[in-house]
Design a protein around this motif. Structure first.
Motif, short mmCIF file in Angstrom:
data_model
loop_
_atom_site.label_atom_id
_atom_site.label_comp_id
_atom_site.label_asym_id
_atom_site.label_seq_id
_atom_site.Cartn_x
_atom_site.Cartn_y
_atom_site.Cartn_z
N PHE A 49 -3.88 -135.95 111.41
CA PHE A 49 -5.44 -136.57 112.25
C PHE A 49 -5.30 -137.18 113.49
O PHE A 49 -5.80 -137.26 114.50
N ASN A 52 -4.06 -136.32 117.05
CA ASN A 52 -5.25 -135.25 117.17
C ASN A 52 -6.42 -135.54 117.48
O ASN A 52 -7.10 -134.59 118.44
N LEU A 168 -11.86 -134.86 101.38
CA LEU A 168 -12.64 -134.96 102.03
C LEU A 168 -11.73 -134.09 103.17
O LEU A 168 -12.06 -134.28 104.21
N LYS A 170 -11.42 -130.51 104.15
CA LYS A 170 -12.34 -130.43 105.61
C LYS A 170 -13.26 -130.86 105.42
O LYS A 170 -13.43 -130.93 106.94
N PRO A 171 -14.07 -131.61 105.38
CA PRO A 171 -14.89 -132.58 106.76
C PRO A 171 -14.99 -133.60 107.00
O PRO A 171 -15.15 -133.35 108.31
N MET A 172 -13.64 -133.67 107.00
CA MET A 172 -12.64 -134.66 107.71
C MET A 172 -11.86 -133.86 109.18
O MET A 172 -12.10 -133.83 110.54
N ILE A 173 -11.81 -132.24 109.12
CA ILE A 173 -11.30 -131.41 109.68
C ILE A 173 -12.39 -131.39 110.88
O ILE A 173 -12.66 -131.25 111.90
N PHE A 174 -13.99 -130.53 110.13
CA PHE A 174 -15.15 -130.81 111.28
C PHE A 174 -15.67 -132.04 111.66
O PHE A 174 -16.04 -131.20 113.00
N GLY A 176 -13.41 -134.07 112.67
CA GLY A 176 -12.53 -134.37 114.39
C GLY A 176 -12.76 -133.34 115.27
O GLY A 176 -12.29 -133.64 117.08
N PHE A 177 -13.02 -131.57 115.12
CA PHE A 177 -13.12 -130.98 115.70
C PHE A 177 -14.61 -130.43 116.67
O PHE A 177 -14.45 -130.38 117.66
N ASP A 178 -15.54 -131.17 115.34
CA ASP A 178 -17.01 -131.15 116.39
C ASP A 178 -17.73 -131.79 115.42
O ASP A 178 -18.65 -131.56 114.47
N PHE A 234 -3.46 -126.44 111.92
CA PHE A 234 -3.21 -127.59 111.87
C PHE A 234 -2.25 -128.29 109.73
O PHE A 234 -2.42 -128.60 109.68
N PHE B 94 -7.66 -129.75 118.57
CA PHE B 94 -7.21 -129.63 117.33
C PHE B 94 -7.07 -128.28 116.58
O PHE B 94 -7.50 -127.52 117.33
N PRO B 95 -5.96 -128.11 116.83
CA PRO B 95 -4.98 -126.38 116.20
C PRO B 95 -5.66 -126.13 115.10
O PRO B 95 -5.44 -125.58 114.29
#
Lengths: 286, 258
Positions: A49, A52, A168, A170-174, A176-178, A234, B94-95
């Motif tokens: 994280f 990225n 958490l 998936k929510p952390m990825i969401f 961080g991405f958008d 990821f 983000f990959p």
């Protein structure tokens, strides 16, 4: 000649096993090994994280900012990890708050807090520490001097981190991405950002024991960065990063044992070497 | 009467003002969008398109007025709208694969496995096939063209199973041929009953692309049939000076929330 080959192979195998098991007869090595494995798992998990989301400087600043808490805990006879944990969480939240609420850029806000608290830490050492605090241990880490309490606290913190990160993930990825898209989807992105900082501060505190204040950033980002040279997605970066992280910390520990090297820099250099090899592999296969 | 009106509209915006420190970003904006309509939102840079979208999505606190989404206040509709952000708002570093991105649309939905994103493959597959991106599902989104990225985000919006889609600057960085492809997909979704708002700078082919056009330059200049709204007066209002037309609206005049 060919007859002797199986014997030689067997001898080499036994020697290899002995090289691995010999240090394990010492309880301080066993304790260090447990902490190294835990750090090797958690650093790349959070590190994926961090790299990225371009939070490397934040991680470095957090590591330096916990110095006052470590010194105070040290001077009153507690494990440094007990002083560093609340210190790190408070600093992480303060940095997050200042970054969001002021018009100062991230690195400016982080730089101010980082230099202020690191200075307070160094001055506290001169006031409280005298000759009892080994500054080198704090700055470069000394995993061989960790206690059973350290192992216990590190294990508990790691279990807590793993549970929170898995729930958490998936929510952390969401977020961080958008960030905006995540908020519209009903994810409390701002709160998750604060939580990520808290989790990051806990990982840093755990890692401080192994590698010290100065080199924490290397362990946090290098295995994940090496993994990102090889892996594409990821989740793969996290899994391969964990393998690199555990390998670096365990091999670094053994090297420090056999060659009488400081453990923190040994681990950091193994990690950097893996990054170098990953980079070469990427160039070759490109 | 209000309930009757609410039934027919997905989005209702009443006298909305938004202020940022010294700027009145939205000035007494009112309009309604019926269900199943594809609306283009046009206006100059700084005209309030993104602020309007953020207000509808519940991301932006409004200074005055109210917004209803299917009759419910926009403050309480999190997760009921799908939002496709501007290109520069996304962290492309983000990959994530195309499928990873679409699976984010399933967060918090369904049973415990689905909530954590371990299931729902069929919905994700259907969403990707609908936008013709199934064959790219394993590709990283940062390697895609502008049009493919937009289609991926539309697939995520479909996976969210919401009735309303907001696309902010949908055609920025998308070539003309890909824009037509995206519009075809959106028209199909509209025909299935989705209400779609798209912010765009492109004034070409508006009547072919949209059922309705909303012209905004901090205030609503016009709203209606794309073939009829662009009068010389509207164009002057849209790309001319805002202050001349609405001199009576001053910053701070809507602070009381009344």
């Amino acid at each position: 000649m060919a007859k002797n080959l199986p014997n030689i192979t067997l001898e080499v195998t036994i020697m290899g096993i002995e090289l691995i098991t010999e240090p394990l007869q010492y309880s301080f090595i066993l304790r260090a090994l447990v902490i190294c494995v835990l750090v090797g798992v958690m650093c790349p998990f959070l590190g994926a994280f961090v790299i990225n989301r371009e939070m490397g400087f934040m991680g470095d600043a957090l590591a330096h900012s916990v110095l006052p808490g470590m010194v105070v805990a040290y001077s009153v006879g507690f494990s440094p990890i007990i002083g560093a944990t609340p210190n790190a969480i408070i600093v992480a939240l303060a940095i997050g708050f200042i970054v969001k609420k002021t018009k100062l850029s991230n690195d400016t806000s982080i730089g101010i807090i980082f230099s202020t608290l690191f200075s307070i830490g160094l001055i506290t050492i001169s006031f409280l520490g005298g000759t009892t605090i080994n500054v080198e241990d704090i700055l470069l880490g000394e995993v061989l001097s960790t206690t059973t309490t350290d192992v216990f606290v590190t294990t508990l913190l790691t279990i807590f981190l793993l549970i929170v990160m898995i729930i958490l993930y998936k929510p952390m990825i969401f977020t961080g991405f958008d960030f905006e898209g995540a908020k519209v989807a009903g994810i409390p992105s701002e709160k998750l950002d604060y939580l990520l900082l808290v989790l990051l501060s806990i990982v840093i505190v755990i890692t401080l024991q192994v590698i010290g204040v100065i080199l924490v950033i290397g362990m946090l980002i290098t295995p994940a960065a090496a993994s990102s040279m090889i892996a594409k997605r990821f989740p793969q970066i996290i899994i391969i990063g964990i393998a690199f992280g555990v390998f670096s910390s365990v091999l670094g520990l053994y090297l420090s044992y056999y060659f009488n090297l400081p453990s923190g820099p040994s681990i950091a250099l193994v990690s950097s070497s893996i990054f170098g090899l990953s980079l070469i592999k990427k160039w070759i296969t490109r | 009467m209000t309930n009757e009106i609410t039934k027919n509209y997905s989005i209702q915006v009443f006298d909305v003002c938004v202020e940022f420190e010294n700027t009145l970003a939205l000035d007494n904006v009112s309009f309604s969008v019926p269900k199943g309509v594809l609306t283009g939102v046009v206006g100059p840079n700084g005209g309030g398109k993104s602020t309007l979208f953020n207000s509808i999505a519940g991301l932006q606190k409004i200074t005055h007025g109210k917004i209803l989404i299917n009759g419910i206040s926009s403050k309480n509709i999190k997760g009921k709208i799908s939002y496709v952000p501007q290109r520069e708002q996304v962290n492309w570093r983000f990959p994530l694969s195309v499928k990873d991105v679409v699976s984010l649309g399933r967060i918090w939905r369904g049973n415990i496995l689905q909530k954590f994103g371990f299931s729902d493959d069929q919905i994700i597959k259907d969403s990707l096939k609908k936008v013709d991106m199934w064959q790219y599902r394993k590709d990283l989104v940062n390697n895609l063209s502008g049009g493919q990225r937009q289609r991926t985000f539309i697939a995520r919006a479909l996976a969210q199973e919401t009735e309303i889609l907001l696309l902010d600057e949908a055609f920025s960085g998308v070539d003309v041929a890909s824009q037509d492809g995206v519009i075809d997909i959106l028209r199909n979704l509209k025909n299935e009953g989705k209400t779609i708002l798209i912010a765009t700078h492109d004034l070409n082919n508006l009547s072919e692309r949209f059922d309705s056009v909303l012209c905004i330059n901090r205030h609503i200049c016009a709203h209606g049939d794309p073939e009829k709204v662009f009068t010389p007066e509207v164009l002057t209002e849209l790309y001319g000076a805002h202050g001349e037309k609405f001199a009576e609206h001053n910053i701070g005049s809507h602070n009381n929330g009344d």
